[in-house]
Scaffold this motif. Structure first.
Motif, PDB file in Angstrom:
ATOM      1  N   LYS A  78      -4.482  -2.050  13.617  1.00 27.55           N
ATOM      2  CA  LYS A  78      -4.299  -3.183  12.333  1.00 27.55           C
ATOM      3  C   LYS A  78      -3.732  -2.748  11.467  1.00 27.55           C
ATOM      4  CE  LYS A  78      -5.772  -7.255  10.297  1.00 27.55           C
ATOM      5  NZ  LYS A  78      -5.994  -8.753  10.549  1.00 27.55           N
ATOM      6  N   HIS A  79      -2.356  -2.694  10.838  1.00 27.66           N
ATOM      7  CA  HIS A  79      -2.290  -2.696   9.731  1.00 27.66           C
ATOM      8  C   HIS A  79      -2.257  -2.525   8.079  1.00 27.66           C
ATOM      9  CE1 HIS A  79       1.460  -0.353   8.204  1.00 27.66           C
ATOM     10  NE2 HIS A  79       2.324  -0.882   8.369  1.00 27.66           N
ATOM     11  N   GLN A  80      -2.637  -2.691   6.591  1.00 27.70           N
ATOM     12  CA  GLN A  80      -2.956  -3.190   6.434  1.00 27.70           C
ATOM     13  C   GLN A  80      -1.384  -1.960   5.163  1.00 27.70           C
ATOM     14  OE1 GLN A  80      -7.085  -2.900   5.684  1.00 27.70           O
ATOM     15  NE2 GLN A  80      -7.363  -5.076   6.818  1.00 27.70           N
ATOM     16  N   SER A  81      -1.598  -1.214   5.722  1.00 30.41           N
ATOM     17  CA  SER A  81      -0.926   0.052   3.757  1.00 30.41           C
ATOM     18  C   SER A  81      -0.436   1.711   5.045  1.00 30.41           C
ATOM     19  CB  SER A  81      -1.462  -0.188   3.130  1.00 30.41           C
ATOM     20  OG  SER A  81      -2.556   1.281   3.196  1.00 30.41           O
ATOM     21  N   ASP A  84      -3.025   3.218   6.768  1.00 32.89           N
ATOM     22  CA  ASP A  84      -4.376   3.360   7.945  1.00 32.89           C
ATOM     23  C   ASP A  84      -2.885   4.602   9.009  1.00 32.89           C
ATOM     24  OD1 ASP A  84      -1.704   1.196   8.933  1.00 32.89           O
ATOM     25  OD2 ASP A  84      -2.767   0.342   7.839  1.00 32.89           O
ATOM     26  N   TYR A 150       1.637  -1.371  16.285  1.00 31.71           N
ATOM     27  CA  TYR A 150       1.128  -2.937  15.335  1.00 31.71           C
ATOM     28  C   TYR A 150       1.101  -3.962  15.411  1.00 31.71           C
ATOM     29  CZ  TYR A 150       0.850   1.555  12.146  1.00 31.71           C
ATOM     30  OH  TYR A 150       0.611   2.711  11.929  1.00 31.71           O
ATOM     31  N   THR A 154       3.471  -6.548  11.261  1.00 35.31           N
ATOM     32  CA  THR A 154       3.718  -5.908   9.709  1.00 35.31           C
ATOM     33  C   THR A 154       2.452  -5.822   9.238  1.00 35.31           C
ATOM     34  OG1 THR A 154       4.837  -6.472   7.553  1.00 35.31           O
ATOM     35  CG2 THR A 154       4.259  -8.292   8.386  1.00 35.31           C
ATOM     36  N   ARG A 155       2.357  -4.876   7.988  1.00 38.06           N
ATOM     37  CA  ARG A 155       1.369  -5.192   7.019  1.00 38.06           C
ATOM     38  C   ARG A 155       0.970  -6.022   6.660  1.00 38.06           C
ATOM     39  NH1 ARG A 155       4.758  -1.665   2.749  1.00 38.06           N
ATOM     40  NH2 ARG A 155       5.476  -3.175   2.939  1.00 38.06           N
ATOM     41  N   GLY A 187      -6.477  -1.878   3.276  1.00 36.60           N
ATOM     42  CA  GLY A 187      -5.251  -2.264   2.405  1.00 36.60           C
ATOM     43  C   GLY A 187      -6.512  -2.640   1.603  1.00 36.60           C
ATOM     44  N   LYS A 192      -0.485  -3.700   0.778  1.00 35.93           N
ATOM     45  CA  LYS A 192       0.736  -3.489   0.959  1.00 35.93           C
ATOM     46  C   LYS A 192       1.446  -3.265   0.438  1.00 35.93           C
ATOM     47  CE  LYS A 192       3.494  -6.794   3.309  1.00 35.93           C
ATOM     48  NZ  LYS A 192       3.702  -8.181   4.045  1.00 35.93           N
TER      49      LYS A 192
END
Length: 242
Positions: A78-81, A84, A150, A154-155, A187, A192
């Motif tokens: 999971k990509h939030q910012s 991570d 990811y 993307t975030r 996040g 982001k």
């Protein structure tokens, strides 16, 4: 603490971590030019600085849960910012990312990313990157380590739904490696976009690996359920109701 004071602290924090890329990058440069281990050492040194200074400058504490993989695996996170990225990279021996090609041209970051073995991807051409990576692995050219991808591309802010892209399943099948899902709530504290950093406990969690050999449909369903379910749990634990 007022919002204005925390925003100012956040601004100073953001400015200094990007500034620190320069001296750390220069100090490690001779070693990094000679060895991938030097590039890994430089990136881990900067990541340690970012994590350490976040704690006392903006009140972000960090925690890594689960068992970070040590061998050759694919990590689907999971990509939030940016946080991570830092926490995952710090937790594994030799991480390498599938990243946007524009980052190659960023000072210091781009050069070190290539040395780490990261794979630049043109927007809309991820399938070509997957084919190249599989070919490189088969021919022994790819740098050893843990490939981080990811699946949503993307975030994605906490509470926002976005589809998981099938390219992750293609790479999983073609590489024939286990996949380690990773959940996060970072996040909520490091967004982001924007300067403001919120105090709290930011977590990344390595989940049980998915064995190789599953169909694309079964793999994608298991991956999304694991990552989304755990990320929502971590968000609730931090007080988020979305």
């Amino acid at each position: 603490m007022s919002y204005a004071v925390q925003w100012l602290r956040s601004l100073i924090y953001v400015m200094q971590i990007y500034f620190m890329m320069l001296p750390i990058g220069v100090v490690y440069l001779p070693w990094a030019l000679l060895s991938r281990r030097g590039a890994i050492g430089a990136c881990k040194a900067w990541s340690r600085w970012a994590i350490w200074s976040a704690r006392w400058m903006v009140g972000i504490r960090t925690e890594v849960r689960g068992t970070p993989p040590q061998g050759e695996v694919m990590i689907a996170a999971k990509h939030q910012s940016f946080l991570d990225i830092i926490l995952i990279f710090m937790s594994i021996p030799a991480g390498k990312f599938i990243m946007k090609r524009e980052l190659v041209y960023a000072p210091i970051i781009g050069q070190y990313a290539l040395k780490l073995g990261c794979v630049p991807v043109d927007r809309g051409k991820r399938s070509q990157a997957i084919k190249k990576m599989v070919n490189d692995v088969e021919k022994g050219r790819a740098a050893p380590g843990q490939l981080i991808i990811y699946p949503q591309g993307t975030r994605i802010p906490p509470g926002v739904k976005a589809p998981y892209k099938v390219g992750t399943a293609v790479l999983y099948q073609e590489l024939g490696q286990p996949c380690v899902p990773v959940a996060t709530n970072v996040g909520l504290f490091w967004p982001k976009r924007g300067i403001y950093r919120k105090p709290g406990l930011a977590v990344v969690e390595f989940l049980p690996e998915i064995a190789p050999g599953k169909s694309k449909e079964a793999f994608m369903a298991e991956l999304e359920q694991a990552v989304e379910g755990a990320s929502e749990r971590l968000a609730r634990e931090a007080g988020f109701e979305g």
